[in-house]
Design an enzyme around this catalytic site. Structure first.
Site, PDB file in Angstrom:
ATOM      1  N   ARG A 139       2.282   6.643 -10.395  1.00 47.44           N
ATOM      2  CA  ARG A 139       1.137   5.805 -10.779  1.00 47.44           C
ATOM      3  C   ARG A 139      -0.150   6.481 -10.353  1.00 47.44           C
ATOM      4  O   ARG A 139      -0.311   6.834  -9.175  1.00 47.44           O
ATOM      5  CB  ARG A 139       1.263   4.428 -10.134  1.00 47.44           C
ATOM      6  N   PHE A 173      -9.535   5.292  -8.024  1.00 46.73           N
ATOM      7  CA  PHE A 173      -8.889   4.358  -7.105  1.00 46.73           C
ATOM      8  C   PHE A 173      -7.893   5.074  -6.207  1.00 46.73           C
ATOM      9  O   PHE A 173      -8.153   5.293  -5.015  1.00 46.73           O
ATOM     10  CB  PHE A 173      -8.214   3.250  -7.909  1.00 46.73           C
ATOM     11  N   GLN A 187      -0.351   7.227  -6.452  1.00 49.67           N
ATOM     12  CA  GLN A 187       0.745   6.572  -5.734  1.00 49.67           C
ATOM     13  C   GLN A 187       2.068   7.272  -5.990  1.00 49.67           C
ATOM     14  O   GLN A 187       2.377   7.671  -7.114  1.00 49.67           O
ATOM     15  CB  GLN A 187       0.850   5.104  -6.163  1.00 49.67           C
ATOM     16  N   ASN A 205       2.798  -1.509  -0.820  1.00 49.53           N
ATOM     17  CA  ASN A 205       3.728  -2.588  -0.495  1.00 49.53           C
ATOM     18  C   ASN A 205       3.760  -3.624  -1.611  1.00 49.53           C
ATOM     19  O   ASN A 205       3.001  -3.554  -2.585  1.00 49.53           O
ATOM     20  CB  ASN A 205       3.377  -3.224   0.860  1.00 49.53           C
ATOM     21  N   PHE A 246       0.159   5.636  -1.020  1.00 48.39           N
ATOM     22  CA  PHE A 246      -0.891   6.072  -1.934  1.00 48.39           C
ATOM     23  C   PHE A 246      -1.944   6.851  -1.171  1.00 48.39           C
ATOM     24  O   PHE A 246      -2.077   6.721   0.057  1.00 48.39           O
ATOM     25  CB  PHE A 246      -1.516   4.894  -2.692  1.00 48.39           C
ATOM     26  N   LEU A 293      -8.584  -3.394   0.275  1.00 45.78           N
ATOM     27  CA  LEU A 293      -7.215  -3.207   0.748  1.00 45.78           C
ATOM     28  C   LEU A 293      -7.092  -3.338   2.262  1.00 45.78           C
ATOM     29  O   LEU A 293      -5.978  -3.329   2.790  1.00 45.78           O
ATOM     30  CB  LEU A 293      -6.691  -1.837   0.310  1.00 45.78           C
ATOM     31  N   HIS A 341      -2.918  -3.266   3.702  1.00 47.07           N
ATOM     32  CA  HIS A 341      -2.140  -2.032   3.652  1.00 47.07           C
ATOM     33  C   HIS A 341      -2.434  -1.207   4.903  1.00 47.07           C
ATOM     34  O   HIS A 341      -3.574  -1.189   5.381  1.00 47.07           O
ATOM     35  CB  HIS A 341      -2.488  -1.224   2.402  1.00 47.07           C
TER      36      HIS A 341
END
Length: 199
Positions: free
Chosen positions: A78, A83, A86, A125, A136, A145, A149
């Site tokens: 991903r 951003f 991942q 997660n 990531f 976040l 995370h």
């Protein structure tokens, strides 16, 4: 007032006498990356083992493959430009799998470190206390976040490789059109732990 500066591609890692020091890098690990079967370089990552020892140990062990499973030959499944990128799902290769060295999942260790810059390594997660192997790397500050995370490392060298992954075109579900593969992973020697300039 003494400053020792090590230039590592994009980031400046500083050890400053008499100043407030940032997180301590206790281990260095690496990913050798290919995009569409073409080698594109190495990402070197520093792990904050003093701040988040369980999370750092999980990642380090998965880099070595010492338990018979880990990141080698897995993919970045991903990628969202602006951003993050991942990876870490070495069982299903699509974001639905992976496992930790402690079992299927383990708890959030702490949220002491914040998502305040690019190049940070953080656990992906599926909600509270669902850490496995997926992770990531940020390509921009992502403060929303924070407290959700666990940040546990930073890119020390090879951020240009992160940028190559980010620029690789994606399709449905943000999956890279050309496979982004971790061809090899492992641990690099570290003479002694050092603090990053994390102000």
């Amino acid at each position: 007032f003494v400053v020792f500066v090590l230039c590592c591609n994009v980031f400046l890692i500083s050890v400053i006498s008499g100043s407030t020091l940032g997180p301590k890098v206790t281990d260095k690990v690496y990913f050798d990356i290919s995009i569409g079967d073409s080698p594109v370089g190495r990402i070197t990552i520093g792990l904050f083992g003093s701040t988040v020892p369980l999370t750092a140990s999980n990642f380090k062990t998965l880099c070595t493959h010492d338990l018979g499973f880990g990141y080698k030959s897995s993919i970045f499944h991903r990628v969202i430009p602006g951003f993050m990128i991942q990876g870490g799902d070495f069982t299903n290769f699509d974001g639905t799998g992976g496992q930790s060295i402690y079992g299927n999942k383990f708890d959030d260790e702490n949220f002491k470190l914040k998502h305040d810059r690019k190049g940070l390594l953080s656990m992906a997660n599926a909600g509270k206390n669902t850490n496995g192997s997926q992770f990531f790397i940020t390509v921009a500050p992502t403060p929303w976040l924070n407290n959700k995370h666990v940040v546990f490392g930073i890119v020390l060298d090879g951020y240009d490789v992160v940028e190559k992954i980010e620029k690789n075109p994606t399709g449905p579900r943000d999956k890279p059109k050309l496979e982004v593969k971790i061809v090899d992973s492992g641990v690099l020697p570290l003479d002694q732990p050092f603090n990053v300039d994390y102000d």
